[in-house]
Design an enzyme around this catalytic site. Sequence first.
Site, PDB file in Angstrom:
ATOM      1  N   LYS A 121       0.823  -1.215   0.000  1.00 20.30           N
ATOM      2  CA  LYS A 121       0.000   0.000   0.000  1.00 20.30           C
ATOM      3  C   LYS A 121       0.854   1.260   0.000  1.00 20.30           C
ATOM      4  O   LYS A 121       0.479   2.273  -0.596  1.00 20.30           O
ATOM      5  CB  LYS A 121      -0.954  -0.009   1.196  1.00 20.30           C
ATOM      6  CG  LYS A 121      -2.083  -1.028   1.051  1.00 20.30           C
ATOM      7  CD  LYS A 121      -3.140  -0.851   2.122  1.00 20.30           C
ATOM      8  CE  LYS A 121      -4.304  -1.798   1.876  1.00 20.30           C
ATOM      9  NZ  LYS A 121      -5.399  -1.606   2.864  1.00 20.30           N
ATOM     10  N   LYS A 203      -6.925 -11.705  -9.230  1.00 17.77           N
ATOM     11  CA  LYS A 203      -8.182 -11.769  -8.506  1.00 17.77           C
ATOM     12  C   LYS A 203      -9.086 -10.608  -8.900  1.00 17.77           C
ATOM     13  O   LYS A 203      -8.607  -9.518  -9.210  1.00 17.77           O
ATOM     14  CB  LYS A 203      -7.931 -11.708  -6.984  1.00 17.77           C
ATOM     15  CG  LYS A 203      -7.469 -13.005  -6.359  1.00 17.77           C
ATOM     16  CD  LYS A 203      -7.251 -12.857  -4.867  1.00 17.77           C
ATOM     17  CE  LYS A 203      -8.539 -12.592  -4.138  1.00 17.77           C
ATOM     18  NZ  LYS A 203      -8.355 -12.528  -2.667  1.00 17.77           N
ATOM     19  N   LYS A 206     -12.236  -4.680  -6.494  1.00 18.56           N
ATOM     20  CA  LYS A 206     -13.121  -3.516  -6.509  1.00 18.56           C
ATOM     21  C   LYS A 206     -12.410  -2.296  -7.089  1.00 18.56           C
ATOM     22  O   LYS A 206     -13.060  -1.369  -7.556  1.00 18.56           O
ATOM     23  CB  LYS A 206     -13.594  -3.200  -5.081  1.00 18.56           C
ATOM     24  CG  LYS A 206     -14.448  -4.286  -4.452  1.00 18.56           C
ATOM     25  CD  LYS A 206     -14.856  -3.937  -3.032  1.00 18.56           C
ATOM     26  CE  LYS A 206     -13.744  -4.168  -2.042  1.00 18.56           C
ATOM     27  NZ  LYS A 206     -14.182  -4.033  -0.637  1.00 18.56           N
TER      28      LYS A 206
END
Length: 340
Positions: A121, A203, A206
């Site tokens: 992140k 994967k 969102k």
Amino acid sequence: MENAQTPTPRKKTILSGIQPTSTPHIGNYLGALKNWIALQDEYDCAYMIADLHAITIKNDPAKLRQQGLSLVALLLACGIDPQKSILFFQSHVPTHTQLAWVLNCFTQFGELSRMTQFKDKAEKHKGNVNAGLFTYPCLMAADILVYNADLVPVGADQKQHLELARNIAARFNGLYGDTFTLPEPYIPKTTARIMSLADPTRKMSKSDENPNACVTLTDAPEDILRKFRRAVTDSEAEVAYREGKDGVNNLISIYSAVTGKEIPAIEAEFAGRGYGDFKTAVGEAVAEHLRPIREEYTRLMADKGYLVSVYKDGAERALRRTQRLVEKVYRKVGFVKMER
């Protein structure tokens, strides 16, 4: 003499959470939320909307607020029963942050610096590498330990955080005596791993920039069908589950998850038929599977009073349940008790 009744065994406690950063997609539903529903009868479940974790990255406050309320409605529409489970906003239960500060003081800098999600992140959000992003594993540990959770449903990306929570709990217990339950990972017997429709080697996410890569639980049927018709497959035109056919394998997995059909039966059903028929069938099956959720979500979003009553009651129950443990921790570390 009457026989003494055998006491009902205590249900094990499960804690899980989801961030209100966007609308959940079918990967979230088939891989996690569907299991949440199934766990409610067997376990004592606490499900939180992790809004405190959500602000470690920049968000539009109005949008975050709306997404939080929407997520309450969507979880209820999926089947979370507020009579069986505690459903609450993390920010409404102050014991989470009260315990998190104490746990911060029992967590080593080196432990946090080794967290792979922090590194990922920090790389992704280089302009906002804040202290919360670095220390949020301590808050995650508090989320779990404040309920003395026995089990935590985790994916591969969360195992490191759960191990840290166990290490912190064991360290505290070693210094102050038995205080926290050491949580174990809950691994569902079967879980669907849903990949991106645009890139089946990744994967479903969102945050994918390609709007056709992800199907959300609130997508209209026509949008679901369009996205599946554009799904990446291969040039073989054979509906078969085998190595090297990532796109087709993904569609077969989704079709199996929403219809309950086994893979050999799916291969037989579409033998000799092209990908066009197959993609349409998968899209229609997903749209129909999500229809009751979508309809119930729409109904619930029109009843804000009920949504407020659910999350308010959930927060009150969560606070009652966790206050005693925080008071116990505060006493053990030497804080003067707040007399009431």
